[in-house]
Design an enzyme around this catalytic site. Structure first.
Site, PDB file in Angstrom:
ATOM      1  N   THR A 275      -0.131   9.290  -4.218  1.00 24.43           N
ATOM      2  CA  THR A 275       0.622   8.168  -3.441  1.00 24.43           C
ATOM      3  C   THR A 275       1.901   8.514  -4.097  1.00 24.43           C
ATOM      4  OG1 THR A 275       1.098   6.124  -3.279  1.00 24.43           O
ATOM      5  CG2 THR A 275       0.311   6.580  -4.937  1.00 24.43           C
TER       6      THR A 275
ATOM      7  N   SER B  52       4.403   8.860   2.393  1.00 25.53           N
ATOM      8  CA  SER B  52       4.067   7.476   0.985  1.00 25.53           C
ATOM      9  C   SER B  52       3.388   8.760   0.440  1.00 25.53           C
ATOM     10  CB  SER B  52       3.355   6.523   1.904  1.00 25.53           C
ATOM     11  OG  SER B  52       1.900   6.875   2.859  1.00 25.53           O
TER      12      SER B  52
ATOM     13  N   THR C 126      -1.595   5.530   0.374  1.00 23.66           N
ATOM     14  CA  THR C 126      -1.691   6.921  -0.695  1.00 23.66           C
ATOM     15  C   THR C 126      -3.221   7.038   0.034  1.00 23.66           C
ATOM     16  OG1 THR C 126      -1.569   4.894  -2.567  1.00 23.66           O
ATOM     17  CG2 THR C 126      -3.531   6.175  -2.898  1.00 23.66           C
TER      18      THR C 126
ATOM     19  N   GLY D  23      -1.045  -2.347  -5.396  1.00 26.02           N
ATOM     20  CA  GLY D  23      -1.844  -1.789  -6.747  1.00 26.02           C
ATOM     21  C   GLY D  23      -2.267  -2.155  -7.772  1.00 26.02           C
TER      22      GLY D  23
ATOM     23  N   THR E 152      -6.957   2.318  -2.330  1.00 28.46           N
ATOM     24  CA  THR E 152      -5.440   2.132  -1.591  1.00 28.46           C
ATOM     25  C   THR E 152      -5.248   0.221  -1.207  1.00 28.46           C
ATOM     26  OG1 THR E 152      -3.660   2.774   0.316  1.00 28.46           O
ATOM     27  CG2 THR E 152      -5.977   2.326   0.667  1.00 28.46           C
ATOM     28  N   GLY E 153      -3.565   0.276  -0.909  1.00 29.45           N
ATOM     29  CA  GLY E 153      -3.934  -1.370  -1.123  1.00 29.45           C
ATOM     30  C   GLY E 153      -2.736  -1.457  -2.243  1.00 29.45           C
TER      31      GLY E 153
ATOM     32  N   ARG F 249       7.792   1.501 -12.151  1.00 27.37           N
ATOM     33  CA  ARG F 249       6.641   0.756 -11.571  1.00 27.37           C
ATOM     34  C   ARG F 249       5.134   1.531 -11.577  1.00 27.37           C
ATOM     35  NH1 ARG F 249       2.745   1.161  -7.117  1.00 27.37           N
ATOM     36  NH2 ARG F 249       2.024  -0.948  -6.899  1.00 27.37           N
ATOM     37  N   VAL F 250       4.859   1.836 -11.836  1.00 31.89           N
ATOM     38  CA  VAL F 250       3.011   2.610 -11.755  1.00 31.89           C
ATOM     39  C   VAL F 250       2.061   1.276 -11.249  1.00 31.89           C
ATOM     40  CG1 VAL F 250       1.352   4.093 -13.199  1.00 31.89           C
ATOM     41  CG2 VAL F 250       3.606   4.129 -13.179  1.00 31.89           C
TER      42      VAL F 250
ATOM     43  N   ASP G 114      -1.873   1.356  -8.746  1.00 31.24           N
ATOM     44  CA  ASP G 114      -3.428   1.707  -9.140  1.00 31.24           C
ATOM     45  C   ASP G 114      -3.622   3.588  -9.671  1.00 31.24           C
ATOM     46  OD1 ASP G 114      -3.182   1.203  -7.084  1.00 31.24           O
ATOM     47  OD2 ASP G 114      -5.087   1.191  -6.254  1.00 31.24           O
TER      48      ASP G 114
HETATM   49  C1  SD4 Z   1       0.181   1.300  -5.099  1.00 33.56           C
HETATM   50  N1  SD4 Z   1      -1.995   1.490  -4.318  1.00 33.56           N
HETATM   51  O1  SD4 Z   1       1.271   2.360  -5.347  1.00 33.56           O
HETATM   52  C2  SD4 Z   1      -0.471   2.046  -4.500  1.00 33.56           C
HETATM   53  C3  SD4 Z   1      -0.082   2.597  -2.547  1.00 33.56           C
HETATM   54  C4  SD4 Z   1      -1.042   3.111  -1.976  1.00 33.56           C
HETATM   55  O2  SD4 Z   1      -1.660   3.198   0.201  1.00 33.56           O
HETATM   56  O3  SD4 Z   1      -1.812   2.452  -2.066  1.00 33.56           O
HETATM   57  N2  SD4 Z   1      -0.443   2.634  -0.746  1.00 33.56           N
HETATM   58  O4  SD4 Z   1       0.258   0.829  -5.244  1.00 33.56           O
END
Ligand code: SD4
Length: 333
Positions: free
Chosen positions: A208, A88, A190, A244, A241-242, A218-219, A221
């Site tokens: 990430t 990831s 991330t 975005g 993280t999580g 796609r972008v 956070d």
């Molecule tokens: C995202 N926040 O691209 C990132 C993904 C992520 O652990 O946190 N992965 O949305």
């Protein structure tokens, strides 16, 4: 987090205050005790998820030698970017729905210098390209082809980042082509790292491959300063993280730092930011169960905190006393 040795020190300090000023009010003494209970701690480094343990060790090679938080966070996250088994982040990261590995990263230092790249292909260390954007250009963010062009001009090698394992997973995904990120597995890894160095300076980095099988372009956070990462050297630092999209909606990392500026502890600030995300999700009838958000934060004194929407988020904390993986508290269990 208050450590035993700090309690001992604060107890001694309080004894001295009371003996020297027997008429001092109790309230003043208590205030002094509270101030003393958290002995300032530096250096210290925090990273998201379990791979943060190794990344922290790598960062410590800089921090432990009186190096800067900026050098430490870059070095720390590069370890994870280079690892093909981490699916990831960086090399070996899962591709988008078109089979292209596109990377997002950013970096921020104690002087509010910032650099970021988004949707960058073929470069193993997007965080170092982000640092080059910060140090070598008048801009703060480069994306897509422009980011690649800049990276190549800077001498970064062009590489194939799609490993056979990630390619096989993508082909399997193509069978149903269903975009459904799963909390705490696959998509939420991330690496965000924040550090306080021996000189009292804070920096952070975040890198990430983003959500697996996302739309091309796609972008999330992670490369967006204020959303995935924020540092204010007078206050503290935070990273996310999580999912975005949810973090961007509330400008999450900046919100956490802003709450610390208002006096909140890192833990309380992370919790309040997660509560706001939950509230916004509820307003939109979003799926709380299938959304994960995690924040980690560090303040100027070296106190840290973390909070998640759902359980399952962990993070690594390293200081001179050790390197531990901690489970974040969460709003939902
Ligand atoms: C995202 N926040 O691209 C990132 C993904 C992520 O652990 O946190 N992965 O949305």
């Amino acid at each position: 987090m208050t450590k035993r040795r700090n309690f001992i020190k604060s107890g001694l300090a309080l004894g001295v205050v009371v003996a020297a000023n027997p008429l001092k009010s109790c309230a003043e003494s208590i205030e002094k005790e509270e101030e003393a209970t958290f002995q300032e701690r530096k250096p210290v480094v925090l990273s998201t998820w379990r791979f943060g343990i190794e990344a922290n060790e790598e960062a410590w090679k800089v921090l432990g030698e009186s190096g800067s938080a900026l050098d430490a966070v870059e070095r720390g996250v590069k370890l994870v970017e280079a690892d093909p088994n981490e699916r990831s982040v960086g090399y070996g990261g899962r591709p988008d729905r078109d089979g292209r590995v596109t990377l997002d990263a950013c970096i921020m230092d104690h002087n509010a210098n910032i650099g970021s790249v988004a949707s960058l292909e073929h470069i193993k260390h997007p965080v170092s390209v982000a640092r080059a954007v910060m140090e070598q250009t008048p801009h703060v963010m480069l994306v897509g082809d422009g980011a690649l062009q800049f990276a190549l001009e800077q001498g970064f090698p062009k590489e194939n980042l799609l490993t056979p394992e990630s390619e096989a997973e993508w082909k399997e995904w193509l069978v149903n082509s269903e975009y459904k990120p799963i909390v705490n597995i696959e998509n939420h890894d991330t690496i965000g790292m924040i550090a306080l160095d021996e000189h009292g300076n804070l920096s952070g980095a975040c890198t990430t491959s983003g959500m697996a099988f996302k739309m091309h372009g796609r972008v999330g956070d992670s490369p967006i300063i204020g959303a995935g990462l924020y540092v204010d050297n007078e206050v503290g630092a935070a990273t996310a993280t999580g999912h975005g999209e949810e973090v961007i909606r509330v400008v999450g990392a900046h919100l956490v730092v802003h709450l610390m500026r208002q006096g909140k502890s890192p833990q309380a600030a992370c919790k309040e930011a997660v509560e706001l995300i939950k509230h916004k999700l509820e307003l939109r009838n979003g799926n709380l169960e299938e959304t994960q958000i995690g924040f980690i934060a560090l303040n100027k004194k070296g106190e840290h905190g973390a909070y998640a929407l759902n359980k399952g988020f962990n993070y690594a904390v390293k200081d001179a006393e050790g390197n531990t993986l901690e489970d974040a508290e969460s709003l939902r269990h």
